[in-house]
Motif scaffolding. Structure first.
Motif, short mmCIF file in Angstrom:
data_model
loop_
_atom_site.label_atom_id
_atom_site.label_comp_id
_atom_site.label_asym_id
_atom_site.label_seq_id
_atom_site.Cartn_x
_atom_site.Cartn_y
_atom_site.Cartn_z
N LEU A 244 0.81 -1.21 0.00
CA LEU A 244 0.00 0.00 0.00
C LEU A 244 0.85 1.27 0.00
N LEU A 245 2.01 1.21 0.61
CA LEU A 245 2.86 2.39 0.73
C LEU A 245 3.44 2.83 -0.61
N GLY A 246 3.60 1.90 -1.53
CA GLY A 246 4.13 2.26 -2.84
C GLY A 246 5.46 2.99 -2.74
N PRO A 247 5.56 4.18 -3.32
CA PRO A 247 6.83 4.93 -3.30
C PRO A 247 7.21 5.47 -1.93
N TYR B 120 -10.02 6.94 -0.94
CA TYR B 120 -8.58 6.69 -0.83
C TYR B 120 -7.94 6.87 -2.22
N PRO B 121 -7.78 8.12 -2.64
CA PRO B 121 -7.15 8.36 -3.94
C PRO B 121 -5.65 8.11 -3.87
N GLU B 122 -5.00 8.27 -4.99
CA GLU B 122 -3.57 7.99 -5.04
C GLU B 122 -2.78 9.17 -4.50
N THR B 123 -2.78 9.33 -3.19
CA THR B 123 -2.05 10.39 -2.51
C THR B 123 -1.23 9.81 -1.37
N PRO B 124 -0.15 10.48 -0.96
CA PRO B 124 0.63 9.98 0.18
C PRO B 124 -0.20 9.83 1.45
N GLU C 135 -15.94 2.08 -7.15
CA GLU C 135 -14.66 1.75 -7.77
C GLU C 135 -13.60 1.58 -6.69
N PRO C 136 -12.94 0.43 -6.63
CA PRO C 136 -11.94 0.21 -5.58
C PRO C 136 -10.79 1.22 -5.70
N SER C 137 -10.17 1.51 -4.57
CA SER C 137 -9.04 2.44 -4.55
C SER C 137 -7.92 1.93 -5.45
N PRO C 138 -7.30 2.83 -6.21
CA PRO C 138 -6.17 2.39 -7.05
C PRO C 138 -4.99 1.89 -6.23
N LEU C 139 -4.95 2.22 -4.95
CA LEU C 139 -3.84 1.78 -4.10
C LEU C 139 -3.85 0.27 -3.89
N LEU C 140 -5.02 -0.35 -4.06
CA LEU C 140 -5.11 -1.79 -3.85
C LEU C 140 -4.32 -2.56 -4.91
N LYS C 141 -4.13 -1.96 -6.07
CA LYS C 141 -3.35 -2.65 -7.10
C LYS C 141 -1.90 -2.82 -6.66
N ASP D 205 -7.97 -8.56 16.76
CA ASP D 205 -7.84 -9.88 16.17
C ASP D 205 -8.15 -9.84 14.67
N TYR D 206 -9.26 -9.20 14.33
CA TYR D 206 -9.69 -9.10 12.95
C TYR D 206 -9.96 -7.63 12.62
N VAL D 207 -9.62 -7.25 11.40
CA VAL D 207 -9.90 -5.89 10.93
C VAL D 207 -10.60 -5.97 9.59
N ILE D 208 -11.65 -5.15 9.45
CA ILE D 208 -12.37 -5.02 8.18
C ILE D 208 -12.30 -3.56 7.76
N LEU D 209 -11.59 -3.30 6.68
CA LEU D 209 -11.51 -1.95 6.13
C LEU D 209 -12.66 -1.79 5.13
N VAL D 210 -13.59 -0.90 5.42
CA VAL D 210 -14.76 -0.75 4.55
C VAL D 210 -14.66 0.52 3.72
N ASP D 211 -15.41 0.53 2.62
CA ASP D 211 -15.46 1.68 1.70
C ASP D 211 -14.07 2.09 1.23
N VAL D 212 -13.25 1.10 0.88
CA VAL D 212 -11.93 1.41 0.33
C VAL D 212 -12.11 1.72 -1.15
N ASN D 213 -12.73 2.86 -1.39
CA ASN D 213 -13.10 3.29 -2.73
C ASN D 213 -12.11 4.32 -3.26
N ALA D 214 -12.11 4.49 -4.56
CA ALA D 214 -11.21 5.46 -5.18
C ALA D 214 -11.50 6.87 -4.68
N SER D 215 -12.77 7.16 -4.38
CA SER D 215 -13.12 8.51 -3.91
C SER D 215 -12.62 8.78 -2.50
#
Length: 696
Positions: free
Chosen positions: A540-543, A656-660, A684-690, A644-654
């Motif tokens: 997820l951290l990318g660059p 979580y955009p491609e920003t630091p 639309e899923p966040s582009p960070l998931l790729k 123990d368990y985590v569910i990240l919801v609404d991880v959408n492009a709107s």
């Protein structure tokens, strides 16, 4: 041959789309007929009929009124999208009659189509509370409904086309190669269960292939109180070496999420206290970023034999000190401060500006003069242009400094009126002012005083999540140390979410706070999360990754998976089923449903509660209980904690955009998970998931 379930859903979709396509007839006959019937019933009631049927007539009138309200609300509410009209289908049997009901984002109850808004239609609770085949008995709109859920299916409809059907009988997915064809998938379990009692899970290569959260049964019993992990048993040689360093001097720790930075900082206090009882006293201060972390530390320290050390948030500690030094200043905190003002007040350039002000302007060593130093720097922010160009080129435009000066002068006028006794003056301080006032006191007057009047001196200070503190705040704390100069700073720049705090790099930060040249020790082993979660979070951290190599994890686990939905309502239905099962099979499990915003948290908390998810809590202001159950809150609020368990919801492009900033926030959310992580999107899923390489 297409399965009967798919044929039924295709036929239903066709009927719905036809009903939505028809224009509304002039003067809806159904509504007109209903109004006439209500008028007739009202006349009977007004006449005050004493017949034995009066109660039944009154009930008919209430039911008719509720139906009329639904019809009219359906017209005034946002219209149903014809290309994606609903996400769930119920078939209910009542009194021997079956009828179909769909759940969507809006209500439409005309021309044989029954679609209700999942968020506020009372009858939608039947979908979230009951499984296929269940008998139900629920009060809906003032009427007791008794019947059976004949069919309960989740559907995915995009561009007017049925793409997926999930039913107890199986999952059917539209074929990409055959027009109109469907493939039946093998049954996939989405239950959250089977992992009760696992503190650390080890999965063999084939065990992690199912879509279950917590599927291994090996391990020791979980503790009901999540605040008291047996930390000592998790220490590795590197951690132990850092804990046992000499008691004097500075220890600066950086490490990946879950590497044990907080563990080392707290154990170091216990180690120092063993040789020097003065450490276990109010002369040791542990500073945390949030009330949740403070609560966590306050419960962990006694388990290490440390009972008298104070754990405080910096905000609370600084406010207490400031009120003692400047008692006439307002107690209220302002929350409408422009971001540029907050950014300058947290920036390290203010450390230099205050020091130069005190050096340049002679004056008495008094609180009044320290207050004047503070106001002079801020009210003449335009004069900081040369300093900014010299020490932080590009950090602020001239116009931004002028904006800060204008804001500060306006607030200064309010402050003067308050000090002169004007009760109508709306004076308040910005949240960042406490640290600046304390620093102004240290520079002008001298050490901060204790309650007894002697200089406030700490034997040891430990600061966690230091990357989200400003240099001003840390410098104030450093100048409160005694002759041992014993300090522990722990942080991770990859979890830097307070973007205005002024942290850029360890080298620059340490230079700003007067610790230039101090060695930074690194913890590189993640003890909290599985390899799968660590790999996902690292991606997820990318660059922004500080190191290209994947952090070391001590165990393996199930893959991180992405679940895509067309609407939050479909996501809620999926999660409610899984969380109810988990509560039954793992009553001691802790689960975090992490959202991108308070609005999203409120939506999911209410919807999951309507779905009868037990032990559900909405965390709105860091009020975590650390008890078993499901806690719904924003990602930023869970920083520094683990579940123990985590569910990240609404991880959408709107969201979580491609920003630091979005990269770091998602990284923080993902690394809260100990055993397994789910990710959902409702658009639309966040582009960070790729970059993270999630499994779909």
């Amino acid at each position: 041959m297409v399965d009967a379930i798919v044929r039924e859903e295709q036929a239903l979709l066709e009927r719905v789309r036809e009903g939505l396509a028809d224009p509304a007839p002039a003067g809806d006959a159904g509504e007109a007929s209903l109004v006439r019937e209500l008028t007739r019933l009202r006349e009977i009631l007004v006449e005050g009929s004493e017949s034995k049927d009066a109660g039944a007539i009154h009930q008919q009138y209430e039911q008719g009124t509720a139906l009329l309200r639904q019809l009219r609300e359906g017209r005034s509410a946002p219209s149903v999208e014809r290309d994606s009209p609903y996400f769930a289908h119920l078939r209910l049997r009542e009194d021997g009659t079956e009828r179909d009901l769909c759940l969507g984002r809006a209500t439409f109850l005309e021309r044989g189509v029954r679609i209700v808004d999942w968020r506020n239609a009372p009858i939608s609770k039947l979908y979230y509370r009951y499984a296929q085949g269940d008998d139900y008995e629920e009060e809906v709109a003032g009427r007791l409904r008794v019947g059976q859920v004949v069919a309960r299916r989740a559907v995915t409809i995009r561009h007017g086309r049925l793409e997926r059907v999930e039913a107890p009988e199986g999952t059917y997915v539209a074929s990409a190669s055959t027009e109109g064809g469907f493939t039946r998938l093998s049954r996939e379990s989405t239950r959250l269960g089977g992992g009760e009692g696992t503190a650390i899970r080890a999965f063999a290569s084939g065990e992690a292939s199912g879509r279950r959260l917590g599927t291994d049964l090996a391990g020791s019993r979980r503790r009901a109180d999540k605040r008291l992990p047996e930390l000592a048993g998790l220490l590795d040689p590197t951690q132990f070496g850092l804990i046992t360093k000499p008691s004097s001097g500075f220890l600066v720790l950086r490490g990946v999420a879950g590497s044990g930075k907080t563990t080392v900082a707290l154990h170091r206090i216990a180690y120092l206290a063993f040789d020097d009882p003065a450490v276990d006293s109010d002369r040791t201060l542990v500073v945390m970023l949030s009330p949740a972390l403070r609560s966590y530390v306050a419960h962990v320290l006694p388990s290490l034999g440390v009972t008298r050390v104070h754990a405080r948030t910096f905000q609370d500690w600084a406010r207490e000190q400031r009120l003692g030094l400047f008692p006439r200043l307002p107690r209220e905190t302002r929350y409408d401060t422009p971001s540029v003002v907050s950014r300058l007040k947290l920036h390290p350039v203010l450390l230099t500006a205050l020091a130069e002000q005190v050096s340049r302007v002679p004056g008495p060593k008094t609180a009044a003069q320290a207050l004047d130093d503070w106001t002079s720097v801020l009210c003449r922010a335009e004069a900081l242009v040369p300093l900014v160009e010299r020490r932080a080129p590009g950090a602020f435009r001239d116009s931004e400094l002028a904006q800060v000066g204008a804001w500060s002068r306006a607030r200064h006028e309010e402050l003067l009126a308050h000090l002169e006794g004007d009760a109508s003056a709306e004076a308040a301080l910005d949240a960042e002012d406490d640290a600046l006032l304390l620093r102004a006191w240290q520079l002008r007057v001298g050490p901060l005083p204790s309650r007894g009047g002697r200089p406030l001196r700490y034997r040891h200070v430990a600061v966690d999540e230091v990357q989200d503190f400003s240099p001003v705040e840390i410098r104030v704390l450093i100048d409160c140390l005694d002759e041992h100069r014993s300090l522990t700073l722990a942080g991770d720049t990859q979890q830097h979410v307070m973007q205005e705090a002024g942290f850029t790099s360890w080298t620059e930060f340490l230079g700003h706070v007067g610790l230039a040249g101090t060695a930074v020790d690194t913890l590189s082993i993640s003890h909290r999360s599985s390899r799968e979660i660590v790999g996902f979070a690292h991606g997820l951290l990318g660059p922004l990754r500080e190191e290209p190599e994947l952090p070391i994890a001590t165990r393996s686990g199930p893959p991180v998976e992405l679940f895509e939905f067309t609407d939050p309502g479909a996501c809620v239905a999926h999660l409610a089923d899984a969380l109810r099962a988990l509560a039954s099979e793992e009553p001691l499990a802790s689960v975090a449903v992490l959202t991108p915003s308070p609005q999203s948290s409120a939506l999911y908390a209410k919807a999951l509660a309507d779905g009868d998810v037990p032990k559900l809590r909405r965390v709105a202001d860091q009020d975590f209980t650390f008890a078993p159950g499901v806690e719904v809150t924003e990602v930023a609020q869970a920083k520094g904690l683990e579940f123990d368990y985590v569910i990240l919801v609404d991880v959408n492009a709107s969201e979580y955009p491609e920003t630091p900033a979005a990269r770091r926030l998602l990284h923080v959310g993902a690394t809260r998970a100990v055993h397994q992580l789910w990710v959902t999107s409702t658009g639309e899923p966040s582009p960070l998931l790729k970059d993270a390489g999630e499994r779909r």
